[in-house]
Design a protein around this motif. Structure first.
Motif, PDB file in Angstrom:
ATOM      1  N   SER A  16       0.836  -1.207   0.000  1.00 28.82           N
ATOM      2  CA  SER A  16       0.000   0.000   0.000  1.00 28.82           C
ATOM      3  C   SER A  16       0.868   1.253   0.000  1.00 28.82           C
ATOM      4  O   SER A  16       1.999   1.249   0.491  1.00 28.82           O
ATOM      5  CB  SER A  16      -0.897   0.034   1.246  1.00 28.82           C
ATOM      6  N   ARG A  18       0.041   5.764   0.250  1.00 23.79           N
ATOM      7  CA  ARG A  18      -0.924   6.863   0.271  1.00 23.79           C
ATOM      8  C   ARG A  18      -0.290   8.098  -0.346  1.00 23.79           C
ATOM      9  O   ARG A  18       0.731   8.587   0.155  1.00 23.79           O
ATOM     10  CB  ARG A  18      -1.413   7.180   1.679  1.00 23.79           C
ATOM     11  N   ALA A  48      -9.145   8.577 -10.405  1.00 21.71           N
ATOM     12  CA  ALA A  48     -10.219   8.804  -9.442  1.00 21.71           C
ATOM     13  C   ALA A  48     -10.539  10.294  -9.382  1.00 21.71           C
ATOM     14  O   ALA A  48      -9.682  11.127  -9.673  1.00 21.71           O
ATOM     15  CB  ALA A  48      -9.826   8.305  -8.056  1.00 21.71           C
ATOM     16  N   THR A  57     -17.551  10.300  -5.067  1.00 24.80           N
ATOM     17  CA  THR A  57     -16.285   9.852  -5.637  1.00 24.80           C
ATOM     18  C   THR A  57     -16.563   8.977  -6.849  1.00 24.80           C
ATOM     19  O   THR A  57     -17.652   8.402  -6.978  1.00 24.80           O
ATOM     20  CB  THR A  57     -15.450   9.069  -4.621  1.00 24.80           C
ATOM     21  N   TYR A  59     -14.322   6.202  -9.692  1.00 21.78           N
ATOM     22  CA  TYR A  59     -13.062   5.517  -9.930  1.00 21.78           C
ATOM     23  C   TYR A  59     -13.029   4.872 -11.309  1.00 21.78           C
ATOM     24  O   TYR A  59     -14.054   4.439 -11.833  1.00 21.78           O
ATOM     25  CB  TYR A  59     -12.870   4.411  -8.884  1.00 21.78           C
ATOM     26  N   LYS A  64     -10.947   0.347  -8.979  1.00 19.82           N
ATOM     27  CA  LYS A  64     -12.123   0.282  -8.107  1.00 19.82           C
ATOM     28  C   LYS A  64     -11.974  -0.862  -7.110  1.00 19.82           C
ATOM     29  O   LYS A  64     -11.593  -1.971  -7.478  1.00 19.82           O
ATOM     30  CB  LYS A  64     -13.371   0.090  -8.966  1.00 19.82           C
ATOM     31  N   ARG A  66      -9.746  -1.030  -4.820  1.00 18.48           N
ATOM     32  CA  ARG A  66      -8.380  -1.053  -4.296  1.00 18.48           C
ATOM     33  C   ARG A  66      -7.916   0.339  -3.874  1.00 18.48           C
ATOM     34  O   ARG A  66      -7.148   0.477  -2.926  1.00 18.48           O
ATOM     35  CB  ARG A  66      -7.418  -1.609  -5.348  1.00 18.48           C
ATOM     36  N   THR A  68      -8.751   4.434  -2.837  1.00 16.52           N
ATOM     37  CA  THR A  68      -9.752   5.305  -2.230  1.00 16.52           C
ATOM     38  C   THR A  68      -9.277   6.744  -2.292  1.00 16.52           C
ATOM     39  O   THR A  68      -8.178   7.058  -1.815  1.00 16.52           O
ATOM     40  CB  THR A  68     -10.016   4.921  -0.773  1.00 16.52           C
ATOM     41  N   SER A  70      -9.902  10.624  -1.091  1.00 15.64           N
ATOM     42  CA  SER A  70     -10.549  11.368  -0.010  1.00 15.64           C
ATOM     43  C   SER A  70      -9.944  12.762   0.033  1.00 15.64           C
ATOM     44  O   SER A  70      -8.939  13.037  -0.626  1.00 15.64           O
ATOM     45  CB  SER A  70     -10.366  10.649   1.329  1.00 15.64           C
ATOM     46  N   GLN A  81      -5.446   6.703  -1.336  1.00 16.95           N
ATOM     47  CA  GLN A  81      -4.990   5.505  -0.644  1.00 16.95           C
ATOM     48  C   GLN A  81      -4.997   4.357  -1.642  1.00 16.95           C
ATOM     49  O   GLN A  81      -6.050   4.050  -2.223  1.00 16.95           O
ATOM     50  CB  GLN A  81      -5.901   5.191   0.538  1.00 16.95           C
TER      51      GLN A  81
END
Length: 126
Positions: A16, A18, A48, A57, A59, A64, A66, A68, A70, A81
């Protein structure tokens, strides 16, 4: 409006990251935000988008479930993320913004966006 993207790096598949994109020089809460990416040898593509309140939101199918998106309007920052990363997610990621006509509008076309960040490199190793 100036955008500064950060948070890219090298990560193993399944990992991951961010990404952050800090905005300055405008009224952040009036702007819809988007993330795009350019993979090696490919055209830049939509990832996104988020409406100016954060309530809506949207994507790309490829991310989609996986990724996010914000935003924190108090910090003038939008985030991406990225979980369960795949080697095919390797790209330069760009944030972009435009003043939105309503609180629920989001935008998926590059030509809709007026301001762009400098890009941050994400590399996913297999």
């Amino acid at each position: 409006v100036q955008l500064q993207a950060s948070g890219g790096g090298l990560v193993q598949a399944g990992g991951s990251l961010r990404l952050s994109c800090a905005a300055s020089g405008g009224t952040f809460s009036r702007y819809a935000m988007g993330w795009f990416r350019q993979r090696p040898g490919k055209e830049r593509e939509f990832v996104a988008s988020i409406a100016r309140t954060g309530a809506i939101t949207y994507y790309a199918d490829s991310v989609k479930g996986r990724f996010t998106i914000s935003r924190d309007n108090a910090k003038n920052t939008v985030y991406l993320q990225m979980n369960s990363l795949k080697p095919e997610d390797t790209a330069v990621y760009y944030c972009a913004t435009k003043e939105a006509s309503s609180s629920i509008r989001f935008y998926i076309e590059q030509y809709d966006y007026h301001y762009w960040g400098q890009g941050t490199q994400v590399t996913v190793s297999s």
